[in-house]
Design an enzyme around this catalytic site. Structure first.
Site, mmCIF file in Angstrom:
data_model
loop_
_atom_site.group_PDB
_atom_site.id
_atom_site.type_symbol
_atom_site.label_atom_id
_atom_site.label_comp_id
_atom_site.label_asym_id
_atom_site.label_seq_id
_atom_site.Cartn_x
_atom_site.Cartn_y
_atom_site.Cartn_z
ATOM 1 N N ARG A 210 2.152 -4.459 5.038
ATOM 2 C CA ARG A 210 0.796 -3.925 5.175
ATOM 3 C C ARG A 210 0.001 -4.690 6.222
ATOM 4 N NH1 ARG A 210 0.362 -1.293 -0.223
ATOM 5 N NH2 ARG A 210 -1.629 -0.248 -0.418
ATOM 6 N N ARG B 140 -5.843 13.762 -7.673
ATOM 7 C CA ARG B 140 -4.908 12.942 -8.450
ATOM 8 C C ARG B 140 -5.610 12.383 -9.690
ATOM 9 N NH1 ARG B 140 -1.689 8.672 -4.886
ATOM 10 N NH2 ARG B 140 -3.078 7.042 -5.609
ATOM 11 N N ARG C 198 -5.577 4.350 -12.743
ATOM 12 C CA ARG C 198 -5.462 3.084 -12.018
ATOM 13 C C ARG C 198 -6.871 2.575 -11.756
ATOM 14 N NH1 ARG C 198 -1.452 3.674 -6.903
ATOM 15 N NH2 ARG C 198 -2.901 2.151 -6.068
#
Ligand code: AMP
Length: 259
Positions: free
Chosen positions: A88, A127, A139
């Site tokens: 990342r 989502r 989450r």
């Protein structure tokens, strides 16, 4: 097969990784999943990562690199892997390169899923709504505010990897906005261009054949006056005489060859 899937949150990396795992019988190495497991287990790494993740920022490079180095050494990763969410940052990419060089293995490619930011926001919102409807636990970083930070973090710290891998000739960019099946097909094409090349060869062959047919048809069209000439020749007897003499010559040649 050793791949990196690169793309912002909500780009569909997880979905495509799961399909590639089945296709190539390799493992998906998601640093996000590993860190979430560490947080859930309350390990020292998990304790360090928990708040950083909840804010949508990046866990320090050394922590993530250590996790990946450990995971990549497991027997199930020997046959190949897809790195989802790693590297990342450029230092993570450099560390990965070092790891792979030490193992004497190479990456087969880096696939970038390119998705417009507005679409990312919509996708994450969907989502979240779907997870809620299914009664699943959300989450902590799947909420609009943290999502904004995650996307900004991607742009600032991860997007430079696009140029990094492009300069190495390893980057393959796929339009991640398309429906899942189309993205999958595009990934398959970049990973295995052979079937695509075969289809192109077929198309070329068909074009050549078509061209030949057109030429033949044109020639046949031009032959019309020839037919007229042969009709004249037939009445004059020229054609028959020519053919007969050609036949004699052939006969003579074959006789002399035999003799
Ligand atoms: P993900 O599931 O890939 O969206 O990752 C969730 C969170 O885990 C990220 O927002 C980061 O806080 C952390 N994370 C995952 N992978 C990395 C990584 N390679 N480097 C730093 N932080 C990471």
């Amino acid at each position: 097969m050793r791949l990196i899937l690169l793309g912002p949150p909500g780009a569909g990396k997880g979905t495509q990784a799961q399909r590639l795992v089945k296709k190539y019988r390799i493992v998906q190495l998601s640093t996000g999943d590993m860190l979430r497991a560490a947080v859930a287990a309350g390990t020292p790494i998990g304790q360090r990562a928990k708040d950083i993740m909840a804010r949508g920022e990046l866990v320090p490079d050394d922590v993530v690199v250590a996790i990946v180095a450990d995971r990549i050494d497991q027997p199930d990763a020997k046959k190949g892997f897809i790195l989802d969410g790693f590297p990342r940052t450029v230092p993570q990419a450099v560390a990965l390169e070092r790891m792979l060089t030490a193992k004497g293995v190479k990456l087969d490619g880096v696939i970038e899923l390119n998705v417009d930011t507005n679409i990312l926001h919509k996708r994450i919102a969907n989502r979240v709504a779907e997870s809620k409807a299914r009664g699943e636990a959300l989450r902590p970083d799947d909420n609009p505010e943290v999502l904004r930070t995650r996307i900004e973090t991607y742009r600032a710290q991860t997007a430079p990897l696009v140029d990094y891998y492009r300069s190495q000739g390893a980057l393959r960019t796929v339009n991640g906005t398309a429906p899942i099946a189309e993205v999958a097909a595009a990934i398959d094409r970049v990973l295995d261009p052979a079937p695509a090349r075969k289809a192109a060869r077929k198309r070329d062959a068909a074009k050549v054949l078509d061209g030949k047919l057109k030429v033949a048809t044109k020639a046949a069209g031009r032959k019309k006056p020839v037919a007229g000439r042969s009709a004249r020749a037939a009445t004059s007897g020229k054609s028959d005489r020519k053919a007969a003499s050609r036949g004699k010559t052939t006969l003579r040649k074959s006789k002399s060859r035999r003799g």
